[in-house]
Motif scaffolding. Structure first.
Motif, PDB file in Angstrom:
ATOM      1  N   LEU A 140       0.827  -1.201   0.000  1.00 49.15           N
ATOM      2  CA  LEU A 140       0.000   0.000   0.000  1.00 49.15           C
ATOM      3  C   LEU A 140       0.868   1.260   0.000  1.00 49.15           C
ATOM      4  CD1 LEU A 140      -3.074   0.325  -0.101  1.00 49.15           C
ATOM      5  CD2 LEU A 140      -2.992   0.925   2.326  1.00 49.15           C
ATOM      6  N   GLN A 141       1.608   1.434  -1.095  1.00 47.04           N
ATOM      7  CA  GLN A 141       2.385   2.648  -1.302  1.00 47.04           C
ATOM      8  C   GLN A 141       1.559   3.637  -2.117  1.00 47.04           C
ATOM      9  OE1 GLN A 141       3.848   3.407  -4.599  1.00 47.04           O
ATOM     10  NE2 GLN A 141       4.315   1.443  -5.537  1.00 47.04           N
ATOM     11  N   TYR A 142       2.002   4.894  -2.146  1.00 41.73           N
ATOM     12  CA  TYR A 142       1.175   5.954  -2.738  1.00 41.73           C
ATOM     13  C   TYR A 142       0.868   5.720  -4.208  1.00 41.73           C
ATOM     14  CZ  TYR A 142       5.795   7.828  -4.150  1.00 41.73           C
ATOM     15  OH  TYR A 142       7.054   7.987  -4.682  1.00 41.73           O
ATOM     16  N   GLY A 143       1.756   5.032  -4.938  1.00 42.00           N
ATOM     17  CA  GLY A 143       1.516   4.784  -6.351  1.00 42.00           C
ATOM     18  C   GLY A 143       0.403   3.789  -6.621  1.00 42.00           C
ATOM     19  N   ASN A 144      -0.048   3.081  -5.581  1.00 41.30           N
ATOM     20  CA  ASN A 144      -1.115   2.097  -5.742  1.00 41.30           C
ATOM     21  C   ASN A 144      -2.458   2.592  -5.205  1.00 41.30           C
ATOM     22  OD1 ASN A 144       0.529   0.222  -6.991  1.00 41.30           O
ATOM     23  ND2 ASN A 144       1.125  -0.763  -5.079  1.00 41.30           N
ATOM     24  N   ILE A 145      -2.547   3.898  -4.973  1.00 41.15           N
ATOM     25  CA  ILE A 145      -3.788   4.488  -4.472  1.00 41.15           C
ATOM     26  C   ILE A 145      -4.172   5.642  -5.389  1.00 41.15           C
ATOM     27  CG2 ILE A 145      -4.961   5.495  -2.483  1.00 41.15           C
ATOM     28  CD1 ILE A 145      -2.680   4.404  -0.735  1.00 41.15           C
ATOM     29  N   MET A 146      -5.420   5.646  -5.854  1.00 43.49           N
ATOM     30  CA  MET A 146      -5.901   6.705  -6.737  1.00 43.49           C
ATOM     31  C   MET A 146      -7.108   7.383  -6.101  1.00 43.49           C
ATOM     32  SD  MET A 146      -5.510   4.877 -10.472  1.00 43.49           S
ATOM     33  CE  MET A 146      -5.425   6.458 -11.321  1.00 43.49           C
ATOM     34  N   ILE A 147      -7.237   8.687  -6.364  1.00 39.62           N
ATOM     35  CA  ILE A 147      -8.338   9.440  -5.767  1.00 39.62           C
ATOM     36  C   ILE A 147      -9.003  10.329  -6.813  1.00 39.62           C
ATOM     37  CG2 ILE A 147      -6.905  11.400  -5.025  1.00 39.62           C
ATOM     38  CD1 ILE A 147      -8.660  11.417  -2.434  1.00 39.62           C
ATOM     39  N   ASP A 148     -10.330  10.350  -6.776  1.00 44.19           N
ATOM     40  CA  ASP A 148     -11.110  11.252  -7.610  1.00 44.19           C
ATOM     41  C   ASP A 148     -11.208  12.591  -6.867  1.00 44.19           C
ATOM     42  OD1 ASP A 148     -13.427  12.729  -8.613  1.00 44.19           O
ATOM     43  OD2 ASP A 148     -13.922  10.928  -9.759  1.00 44.19           O
ATOM     44  N   GLU A 149     -10.656  13.631  -7.458  1.00 44.66           N
ATOM     45  CA  GLU A 149     -10.577  14.917  -6.772  1.00 44.66           C
ATOM     46  C   GLU A 149     -11.954  15.493  -6.441  1.00 44.66           C
ATOM     47  OE1 GLU A 149      -8.004  15.884  -5.512  1.00 44.66           O
ATOM     48  OE2 GLU A 149      -6.262  15.922  -6.796  1.00 44.66           O
ATOM     49  N   GLU A 150     -12.951  15.219  -7.285  1.00 42.84           N
ATOM     50  CA  GLU A 150     -14.278  15.793  -7.068  1.00 42.84           C
ATOM     51  C   GLU A 150     -15.062  15.045  -6.002  1.00 42.84           C
ATOM     52  OE1 GLU A 150     -16.419  16.219 -10.685  1.00 42.84           O
ATOM     53  OE2 GLU A 150     -14.935  17.539 -11.624  1.00 42.84           O
ATOM     54  N   THR A 151     -15.110  13.720  -6.134  1.00 38.68           N
ATOM     55  CA  THR A 151     -15.935  12.923  -5.225  1.00 38.68           C
ATOM     56  C   THR A 151     -15.174  12.437  -3.994  1.00 38.68           C
ATOM     57  OG1 THR A 151     -15.410  10.836  -6.333  1.00 38.68           O
ATOM     58  CG2 THR A 151     -17.250  12.114  -7.216  1.00 38.68           C
ATOM     59  N   LYS A 152     -13.832  12.514  -4.057  1.00 36.07           N
ATOM     60  CA  LYS A 152     -12.952  11.977  -3.011  1.00 36.07           C
ATOM     61  C   LYS A 152     -13.065  10.454  -2.899  1.00 36.07           C
ATOM     62  CE  LYS A 152     -11.360  16.004  -1.877  1.00 36.07           C
ATOM     63  NZ  LYS A 152      -9.985  16.379  -2.267  1.00 36.07           N
ATOM     64  N   ALA A 153     -13.604   9.829  -3.951  1.00 38.95           N
ATOM     65  CA  ALA A 153     -13.646   8.362  -3.985  1.00 38.95           C
ATOM     66  C   ALA A 153     -12.234   7.832  -4.180  1.00 38.95           C
ATOM     67  CB  ALA A 153     -14.553   7.884  -5.108  1.00 38.95           C
TER      68      ALA A 153
END
Length: 249
Positions: free
Chosen positions: A170-183
């Motif tokens: 669980l490093q930062y490159g394996n996490i994605m975020i939708d800026e609008e919904t914060k999903a």
């Protein structure tokens, strides 16, 4: 080509749809094509990873699987940004990660629910001993590692350990975020398996000390390790996140 992948080569593929091709107009469709890296079977079982990805895709977690070919696969292109090392220290993002991680740990994945970590460590150690020159083996203290693995397995195999489906990378490159919904979406399941959930949380803390875009990505800077308050806040958010979860003590 997309940057940031360490195990595979990853590409964005796009083409025009819905007319306008001749004038260069119209809408684009995007997919992600992943070409598997060579030699990675030393670290994980690719077939296990593919089965995990297919199961995650069927249950609506992570990108959808769109197709397979012998040396890779085609995935849904997620319209979100990959986190950076700095993002992991943002209290709002850290809270979202904690909640998402608890959800991940309680996925009811098929197959045996046994801990994989200790066998994996021993297999890695066996491979390292077979390829390391004697001076390097001595420098890395490979002869002592088996004792350490045995001691850790004994210490952390009691009934008080909560076992869950862990990401294990669980490093930062394996996490994605939708800026609008914060999903938030956790991607790349090469190392995912059942393990003590405390390991997954601890590993995530260690990843806060990593910078995979530096000239020495293998060297962790532990001055960036989260302090006690940050760790307590993360664990408290994890434990208090909502959802129908099995109790862990």
């Amino acid at each position: 080509p997309l940057k940031g992948a360490m195990t595979n080569e990853v590409y964005q593929v796009r083409w025009l749809t819905g007319g306008g091709e001749e004038k260069g107009e119209g809408e684009y469709r995007k997919v992600l094509m992943r070409v598997y890296g060579e030699g990675v079977e030393v670290f994980f079982d690719r077939e296990d990873e593919v089965r995990t990805f297919e199961c995650m895709s069927r249950h609506g977690h992570g990108p959808r699987l769109l197709g397979r070919f012998p040396t890779g696969r085609v995935e849904e292109f997620i319209h979100a940004r990959t986190l950076s090392a700095v993002d992991l220290r943002d209290p709002e993002i850290a809270a979202i990660i904690a909640s998402k991680l608890r959800e991940f740990h309680h996925l009811d994945m098929p197959g045996p629910k046994r801990v994989l970590m200790w066998d994996r460590l021993r297999n890695w150690l066996k491979t390292a001993k077979s390829v390391c020159p004697s001076d390097e083996a001595k420098e890395f203290r490979l002869d002592n590692l088996e004792k350490e693995i045995n001691a850790l397995e004994s210490e952390f195999s009691g009934e008080d350990q909560c076992i869950g489906f862990c990401h294990n990378d669980l490093q930062y490159g394996n996490i994605m975020i939708d800026e609008e919904t914060k999903a938030l979406t956790i991607i790349d399941y090469e190392y995912a398996s059942f393990n003590p959930i405390a390991f997954d949380i601890s590993n995530h803390f260690c990843e806060m000390a990593a910078d995979y875009h530096s000239e020495e990505p293998h060297i962790l800077d532990y001055t960036k390790y989260p302090d006690l308050d940050e760790r307590k806040r993360f664990v408290q958010t994890y434990l208090s996140s909502s959802g129908k979860h099995k109790p862990c003590h």
